[in-house]
Design a protein around this motif. Structure first.
Motif, short mmCIF file in Angstrom:
data_model
loop_
_atom_site.label_atom_id
_atom_site.label_comp_id
_atom_site.label_asym_id
_atom_site.label_seq_id
_atom_site.Cartn_x
_atom_site.Cartn_y
_atom_site.Cartn_z
N ILE A 85 24.12 -11.09 -0.06
CA ILE A 85 22.40 -10.90 -0.70
C ILE A 85 21.54 -10.48 0.59
CG2 ILE A 85 22.85 -12.59 -2.46
CD1 ILE A 85 21.43 -14.66 -0.61
N GLY A 86 20.49 -10.02 0.52
CA GLY A 86 19.65 -9.66 1.47
C GLY A 86 18.27 -9.41 1.20
N GLN A 87 17.43 -9.01 2.24
CA GLN A 87 16.04 -8.56 2.14
C GLN A 87 15.78 -7.34 2.82
OE1 GLN A 87 14.01 -12.16 2.92
NE2 GLN A 87 13.81 -12.37 0.55
N ARG A 88 14.96 -6.53 2.71
CA ARG A 88 14.61 -5.34 3.32
C ARG A 88 13.08 -5.13 3.42
NH1 ARG A 88 18.65 -0.79 1.89
NH2 ARG A 88 17.59 -0.60 -0.19
N PHE A 89 12.51 -4.75 4.45
CA PHE A 89 11.07 -4.39 4.72
C PHE A 89 11.07 -3.00 5.42
CE2 PHE A 89 7.28 -4.49 6.99
CZ PHE A 89 6.30 -4.99 6.07
N GLY A 90 10.14 -1.99 4.53
CA GLY A 90 10.32 -0.66 5.20
C GLY A 90 8.76 0.04 5.20
N PHE A 91 8.90 1.12 5.60
CA PHE A 91 7.70 2.10 6.08
C PHE A 91 7.91 3.22 5.54
CE2 PHE A 91 5.65 4.99 8.91
CZ PHE A 91 4.06 4.42 8.49
N ASP A 147 0.94 -1.17 0.16
CA ASP A 147 0.14 -0.02 -0.22
C ASP A 147 0.93 1.24 0.11
OD1 ASP A 147 0.63 0.65 2.72
OD2 ASP A 147 -0.84 -0.65 3.49
N PRO A 148 0.36 2.62 -0.03
CA PRO A 148 1.17 3.68 0.03
C PRO A 148 2.38 3.54 1.26
CG PRO A 148 -0.96 4.26 -0.30
CD PRO A 148 -1.20 2.89 -0.12
N ARG A 149 2.19 2.70 2.26
CA ARG A 149 2.92 2.99 3.34
C ARG A 149 4.05 1.83 3.64
NH1 ARG A 149 1.62 6.46 7.72
NH2 ARG A 149 0.65 8.36 6.66
N TRP A 150 3.79 0.69 3.19
CA TRP A 150 4.57 -0.66 3.31
C TRP A 150 5.23 -1.30 2.36
CZ3 TRP A 150 5.74 -1.15 8.50
CH2 TRP A 150 4.67 -0.61 9.44
N THR A 151 6.26 -1.34 2.17
CA THR A 151 7.14 -1.98 0.86
C THR A 151 8.33 -3.01 1.49
OG1 THR A 151 8.99 -0.36 1.41
CG2 THR A 151 7.42 0.36 0.06
N LEU A 152 8.29 -3.95 0.42
CA LEU A 152 9.40 -4.96 0.68
C LEU A 152 10.43 -4.91 -0.65
CD1 LEU A 152 10.20 -7.86 2.01
CD2 LEU A 152 8.42 -8.80 0.50
N GLU A 153 11.59 -5.09 -0.25
CA GLU A 153 12.64 -5.38 -1.29
C GLU A 153 13.06 -6.77 -0.96
OE1 GLU A 153 15.33 -2.25 -0.37
OE2 GLU A 153 13.92 -0.78 -1.52
N PRO A 154 12.16 -7.65 -1.82
CA PRO A 154 12.57 -9.20 -1.63
C PRO A 154 13.86 -9.92 -1.84
CG PRO A 154 11.28 -8.77 -3.53
CD PRO A 154 11.38 -7.67 -2.94
N PHE A 155 14.58 -9.11 -2.71
CA PHE A 155 16.17 -9.40 -2.97
C PHE A 155 17.02 -8.29 -3.21
CE2 PHE A 155 19.36 -10.61 -6.17
CZ PHE A 155 19.93 -11.40 -5.38
N TYR A 156 18.10 -8.29 -2.76
CA TYR A 156 19.08 -7.31 -3.39
C TYR A 156 20.50 -7.81 -3.09
CZ TYR A 156 19.84 -5.54 1.63
OH TYR A 156 20.10 -5.54 2.86
N CYS A 157 21.44 -7.58 -3.71
CA CYS A 157 22.89 -8.04 -3.57
C CYS A 157 23.81 -6.91 -3.44
CB CYS A 157 23.01 -9.03 -4.67
SG CYS A 157 22.98 -8.65 -6.22
N GLY A 158 25.21 -7.34 -3.42
CA GLY A 158 26.17 -6.32 -3.49
C GLY A 158 27.36 -6.94 -3.01
N LEU A 159 28.48 -5.83 -2.64
CA LEU A 159 29.67 -6.33 -2.32
C LEU A 159 30.29 -5.11 -1.38
CD1 LEU A 159 31.94 -4.43 -4.17
CD2 LEU A 159 31.20 -6.30 -5.83
N TYR A 160 31.10 -5.55 -0.43
CA TYR A 160 31.66 -4.11 0.03
C TYR A 160 33.13 -4.65 0.56
CZ TYR A 160 30.04 -6.84 4.36
OH TYR A 160 29.69 -7.97 5.27
N VAL A 161 33.86 -3.73 0.85
CA VAL A 161 35.29 -3.77 1.18
C VAL A 161 35.47 -3.23 2.52
CG1 VAL A 161 37.78 -3.32 0.74
CG2 VAL A 161 36.03 -3.95 -1.02
#
Length: 222
Positions: free
Chosen positions: A165-171, A118-132
């Motif tokens: 890899i990760g997942q994110r749940f937002g408001f 809905d306009p308030r709740w979001t989900l990013e079911p998959f993301y990836c990346g790298l870091y040093v």
């Protein structure tokens, strides 16, 4: 940190298809482009020197960058799918040996798509990346010291590259300063763990995977 099953969460991307992110400030023609209800990441498109203004802040626990790390960064790209963060962390004396150590990390995220319930709740079911990440202390080195036999240590103890890899749940709050507040988790490993796994079959996946958790805040709605 202890490994636990993530099969249920990880299969979500297999049933979803990427879609174009919608960035605030983009001009879209209604007849040509239809906004998809399930993919509405709200972003800003800065111009000129405004691009230097950080658009996000984060706090992370674990992940090879100290016990806690805090930082700031930017989201950008044609579909606003990239994020770059700089984080400063610390490792307490009880885990670091003689004294508390500081860490510095450069992190790159790639987020293919997101889901809006809905306009308030979001989900990013998959993301990836790298870091040093690097750590302070004279006992850590980028190149093998001369006191050791040639190639006795094949890895730098000063720098450590990770993939994750990760997942994110937002408001999405109704606030001019805050665009989105999200909680996330990531599963990561580094090159040393991967080589150890390849050369030592007795190691299990939980021995080379590391879990981290964090909170990310996207800033400046207007």
């Amino acid at each position: 940190m202890k490994w636990f099953p993530i099969k249920i969460l990880c299969i979500l991307p297999a049933f979803l298809s990427p879609a174009v992110h919608v960035c605030a400030g983009d001009t879209l023609s209604a007849p040509a482009v239809q906004t998809r209800r399930w993919d509405k990441r709200v972003h800003l498109k800065y111009k000129r020197w405004e691009r230097l203004k950080p658009t996000q802040a984060s706090l992370q626990y674990a992940g090879g960058m100290g016990m806690f790390a805090i930082g700031a960064g930017w989201d950008y790209g044609k579909r606003c799918q990239w994020e770059t963060d700089f984080l400063w962390g610390f490792l307490p004396k009880k885990y670091a040996g003689e004294k508390t150590r500081l860490t510095f990390t450069v992190k790159q995220n790639y987020i293919p798509w997101s889901i809006s319930f809905d306009p308030r709740w979001t989900l990013e079911p998959f993301y990836c990346g790298l870091y040093v990440t690097t750590i302070t202390g004279d006992e850590f080195w980028k190149r093998e010291p001369g006191k050791y036999p040639n190639k006795y240590y094949n890895f730098s103890t000063k720098l450590r590259p990770y993939i994750f890899i990760g997942q994110r749940f937002g408001f999405n709050p109704s606030h001019n300063l805050l665009r989105n507040i999200s909680a996330y988790y990531e599963v990561s490993t580094c090159e040393l763990y991967l080589v150890s796994k390849a050369t030592n079959r007795t190691l299990r996946m939980k021995d080379i995977l590391r879990f981290s958790f964090g909170i990310k805040v996207h800033l400046f709605r207007d």
